[in-house]
Enzyme design. Structure first.
Site, mmCIF file in Angstrom:
data_model
loop_
_atom_site.group_PDB
_atom_site.id
_atom_site.type_symbol
_atom_site.label_atom_id
_atom_site.label_comp_id
_atom_site.label_asym_id
_atom_site.label_seq_id
_atom_site.Cartn_x
_atom_site.Cartn_y
_atom_site.Cartn_z
ATOM 1 C CG LEU A 49 -2.053 0.989 1.295
ATOM 2 C CD1 LEU A 49 -3.182 1.006 0.263
ATOM 3 C CD2 LEU A 49 -2.718 1.287 2.532
ATOM 4 C CE LYS A 51 6.673 -1.491 -5.613
ATOM 5 N NZ LYS A 51 7.136 -2.760 -5.916
ATOM 6 C CG HIS A 279 -15.079 0.093 -0.095
ATOM 7 N ND1 HIS A 279 -14.283 0.644 1.143
ATOM 8 C CD2 HIS A 279 -14.223 -1.037 -0.432
ATOM 9 C CE1 HIS A 279 -12.935 0.174 1.180
ATOM 10 N NE2 HIS A 279 -12.860 -0.924 0.218
ATOM 11 C CD1 TRP A 630 -42.034 -36.825 6.357
ATOM 12 C CD2 TRP A 630 -42.905 -36.110 8.128
ATOM 13 N NE1 TRP A 630 -43.404 -36.735 5.945
ATOM 14 C CE2 TRP A 630 -43.945 -36.376 7.103
ATOM 15 C CE3 TRP A 630 -43.350 -35.826 9.431
ATOM 16 C CZ2 TRP A 630 -45.338 -36.422 7.500
ATOM 17 C CZ3 TRP A 630 -44.848 -35.440 9.568
ATOM 18 C CH2 TRP A 630 -45.644 -35.714 8.723
HETATM 19 C C1 BG6 Z 1 -10.127 -3.187 -1.107
HETATM 20 C C2 BG6 Z 1 -10.579 -4.558 -0.813
HETATM 21 O O1 BG6 Z 1 -10.687 -2.446 0.194
HETATM 22 O O2 BG6 Z 1 -10.807 -2.522 -2.138
HETATM 23 C C3 BG6 Z 1 -10.093 -5.413 -2.097
HETATM 24 O O3 BG6 Z 1 -9.840 -5.141 0.220
HETATM 25 C C4 BG6 Z 1 -10.580 -4.468 -3.459
HETATM 26 O O4 BG6 Z 1 -10.398 -6.612 -2.198
HETATM 27 C C5 BG6 Z 1 -10.467 -2.992 -3.436
HETATM 28 O O5 BG6 Z 1 -9.989 -5.060 -4.759
HETATM 29 C C6 BG6 Z 1 -10.697 -2.171 -4.425
HETATM 30 O O6 BG6 Z 1 -10.492 -0.876 -4.530
HETATM 31 P P1 BG6 Z 1 -10.155 -0.169 -5.663
HETATM 32 O O7 BG6 Z 1 -9.799 1.229 -5.235
HETATM 33 O O8 BG6 Z 1 -9.271 -0.864 -6.636
HETATM 34 O O9 BG6 Z 1 -11.602 -0.108 -6.327
#
Ligand code: BG6
Length: 804
Positions: A49, A51, A279, A630
């Protein structure tokens, strides 16, 4: 000239002006030098993340804020050794990019300055944290800086949270007058309880206002625009944003990628926890919440959001459809070293129907959907309005911005898909929206491009002037303390409170298998009636998990022999289940041909689950319309309880087949609001129902299992109830919870025309061996009392149970 005249007449004003000018200058100077110093500590600085997004986000923060009087230092930290970490970070910093409007030379210069302010250090022990704090203080002193605050970004797995939090709290807090902000990444728990535990733990180290829980979707530009859009278009939306005008809301996140490489995480979470609980739910609340008077007040936004959670109607099993891409179980077996017989029940696709119980949204379906291995990558929120018009002219004369017969929709297009960028789309026949021109621009028409069934030209379409990655947006919001872009503890727990009951009720649900990509065809389409959601297509046979693809009879390598003088069929689990399902179907056909109906008594537990799943695929051949179902035994819990045998039957079989409801006979364990009370005579009631409907109380087929202690149905060793005597149905006691049970008695079982005993798994090996040697001793091993008086007994054992 005029000014001169003015000040001549009012000499005191000169003084006031001079003071004001001085103050402005001073403020300017302060802005240059005195905003203070911010230290950003990126924990997990060498991870993916960091990176991919976080270093870039920090660089953007530096570019945006350094000219405004802040000074910065960035500390990348991880467990990686200093040398390796430094090399890694140096490489990442080299690749940082500037916004498009920055010339390359200028960009290189800015990057160089950022690199100078950034360093890597290993952070492992609490002493390391102390040393970090000392270094920050020394730097402040050395450079004569005032500390503004510290940001700790936790880009680490949650199990590491507590230790890090403890160290920060005890030895890395900034001095008085400076703020602390800790940034946390999901997962924030697995369900309501674990989220609560984690939250309590974190609260022992940090104040609520210090914590910034990230949901990166809140940083996506189209999502972040939902509230401002609602605010800036209040006039047009006021009358429209409600149940009288909105037909439905779709909140969608489709992905083409699958879970390969992260099945360890995914097996534990699945799509609902991974994406819907966070999300999609966040987006839902942004659409559904009452709009605060002041949308820039974080406090008001968060309060209204919480109110939206309170209006969510509880979900139940029928609110969901689940899927799993076919390759998933294989990937889990490979990555998690599971045996060949392992089949995962983790959903990789989910569609959920949500309703809100409030005046604004009563009756409006909110559809949430997400999945891996789908045909396209796209995310959007689509608000589709009702069409209440009839247009008298022929369709070819309909004009996009006038005809009320064309679809009317507002779409917050999160990204990817046909459009390829974030956008806000509003049907031209709705209204011309206002979007701030500094940050959103009109999208040029792309002839031939159709979105949501209409050409792009049917919409007022806007996209961001400067596309920004979600993490850069959020890092800026952290810096500016905009808490409404983050998940508060209350918000988090409200979300888990909403999702946990559904997750619990779906825990044993078999998801529909789908091939993945374009081949999914219409397999995952779903539809809703009232509060129920279901797949539009019936499940094709070969796509059911458990036994894998339906084998043909020639595929069988089935061993036929004898066990306790009765026929024994032994095979690998999948083949065994398929064979048993075939035999049941054949028995059913024969019974229906001869008597017009088929009476089948089924047991609970885990062994028959794959059998139920296999039977659930037999929509056409099996005479379900004439089958009575049953229960062989039941636990004294409400029928909706996950422990209930009936619940297992419902989840894995009943809801997938069409059996007339009056042919389904759950045991009456829950009468007069109590469970299995003798006085309620539930056992007698069941016996009467059997005797009323089943000729001679002789079932066509009873399916039994065998416990490791030799019990069968709910007839247990050393408990005389039901082993003999006149009572066809009895209340019994199990040594394990839930203790109270209801069961068919041995004499009733033995009246059956056929009894099938299914024994699966290595755990059964010992009892299988033992029972093979014992005689008729039902008091010690109730299973040994199963001996149909005139019917047939067949044993079905998988190789593990039979051969070990
Ligand atoms: C993450 C999930 O929160 O969101 C992943 O853990 C998913 O599984 C990703 O692929 C999707 O995010 P984005 O920004 O690529 O739509």
């Amino acid at each position: 000239m005029l000014a001169e005249l003015y000040f001549k007449r009012r000499p005191g004003c000169w003084k006031m002006l001079a003071v004001a000018v001085c103050m402005v200058l001073l403020a300017g100077l302060q802005a240059q030098d005195l905003q203070g110093h911010v230290s950003v500590i990126l924990l997990g600085a060498t991870g993916d993340l960091a990176k991919k997004y976080l270093w870039q986000g920090l660089f953007q923060l530096y570019l945006d804020e350094v000219g405004k009087g802040y000074s910065f230092s960035f500390h990348g930290a991880a467990l990686t050794s200093t040398k390796q970490g430094q090399e890694f970070v140096a490489k990442v910093l080299e690749s940082l990019s500037c916004p498009e409007d920055v010339a390359p030379e200028r960009c290189a210069e800015l990057r160089g300055r950022f690199q100078q302010r950034s360093q890597y250090r290993r952070l492992r022990t609490s002493e390391d944290y102390m040393a970090l704090s000392k270094d920050i203080e020394a730097q402040l002193q050395h450079e004569g800086l005032r500390e503004a605050g510290r940001i700790f970004y936790f880009s680490v797995p949650p199990f590491a949270y507590a230790d890090i939090a403890r160290s920060i709290n005890s030895s890395c807090r900034p001095g008085p007058g400076a703020w602390l902000r800790v940034v946390l990444e999901k997962p924030f728990g697995h369900d309501r309880l674990s989220a609560q535990q984690l939250a309590t733990e974190l609260r022992s180290f940090f104040q609520e206002e210090e914590m910034y829980r990230v949901d990166h979707y809140l940083g996506k530009q189209a999502v972040a625009q939902i509230l401002p859009f609602r605010d800036q278009n209040r006039k047009a939306l006021d009358g429209l944003w409600n149940r009288h005008h909105v037909e439905r809301v779709e909140i969608i996140m489709k992905e083409t990628v699958d879970a390969e490489g992260r099945t360890g995480f995914y097996e534990e979470y699945g799509v609902i926890r991974d994406v819907l609980q966070n999300h999609l739910t966040e987006i839902l609340t942004l659409v559904a919440m009452e709009l605060p008077y002041n949308v820039s007040s974080s406090e008001a936004v968060l309060r209204h959001k919480l109110q939206a959670f309170q209006a969510l109607r509880g979900l139940h099993k029928d609110s969901a459809v689940l899927g799993q891409y076919q390759a998933y179980s294989g990937q889990v077996r490979r990555e998690q070293q599971k045996p060949d017989s392992f089949h995962s029940l983790t959903p990789t696709f989910a569609g959920i129907l949500v309703h809100m119980d409030n005046l604004r949204w009563e009756g409006v379906p909110f559809i949430l959907m997400s999945g891996k291995a789908l045909d396209e990558r796209v995310g959007y929120v689509r608000i589709l309005f009702r069409n209440q018009a009839y247009c008298a002219q022929t369709e070819t004369r309909w004009v996009a911005d006038q005809s009320q017969c064309l679809p009317r929709q507002i779409v917050f297009y999160i990204g990817h898909g046909e459009l390829g960028s974030p956008a806000v789309l509003v049907s031209r026949n709705l209204f011309r929206p206002f979007l701030p021109s500094g940050s959103w621009k009109e999208v040029e028409d792309r002839p031939g491009l159709r979105l949501f069934g209409r050409p792009l030209s049917d919409f007022y379409a806007y996209s961001p002037v400067r596309e920004q990655d979600a993490y850069s947006v959020l890092i800026s919001h952290i810096f500016h303390g905009r808490k409404d872009s983050f998940i508060t503890t209350e918000n988090l727990l409200a979300s888990w409170a909403f999702w946990t009951p559904l997750l619990d009720s779906l825990a044993h649900e078999a998801p529909r298998l789908y091939p993945g990509g374009a081949e999914n065809g219409h397999l995952l389409d779903f539809e809703f009636t009232g509060t129920q959601l279901r797949f539009s297509q019936q499940q094709p046979e070969q796509l059911v998990p458990g036994p894998g693809s339906a084998p043909s009879p020639s595929d069988f390598q089935v061993l036929q022999s004898k066990y306790r003088d009765s026929p024994l069929i032994s095979a690998w689990p999948e083949e065994l289940i398929a064979k048993l399902a075939d035999d049941i179907e054949a028995t059913a056909m024969r019974a229906v041909r001869r008597f017009g109906e088929f009476h089948l008594a089924l047991s609970g537990g885990s062994s028959p689950v794959p059998l139920f799943q296999q039977l659930a695929t037999r929509h056409y051949g099996f005479p379900w319309a004439h089958t009575h179902l049953w229960l062989g035994d039941e636990r004294c819990v409400p029928l909706r309880d996950p422990e209930s045998n009936f619940q297992g039957l419902q989840a894995h079989l009943l809801q997938h087949i069409r059996v007339p409801y009056y042919n389904v006979h759950p045991m009456p364990v829950h009468l007069h609001q109590r469970l299995c009370a003798e006085e309620d005579q539930g056992a007698q009631m069941y016996a009467s129902e059997i005797s009323a409907l089943v000729t001679n109380s002789s079932f066509d087929l009873v399916l039994l299992g065998m416990g490791t202690d030799g019990h069968t149905a709910s007839l247990f060793p050393q408990s005389p109830a039901g082993l003999e005597g006149p009572q066809p149905v009895v209340l019994t006691r199990s040594p394990s919870k839930p203790h109270q049970r209801m069961s068919l008695s041995l004499p009733l079982i033995n009246r059956a025309r056929k009894v099938a005993i299914l024994v699966m798994g290595r755990m059964k090996r010992e009892i299988t061996l033992l029972v093979s040697r014992v005689g008729h001793e039902p008091k010690k091993w109730p299973i040994s009392g199963v001996l149909p008086s005139s019917g047939q007994l067949v044993w079905y054992m998988d190789y593990e149970a039979f051969l070990g």
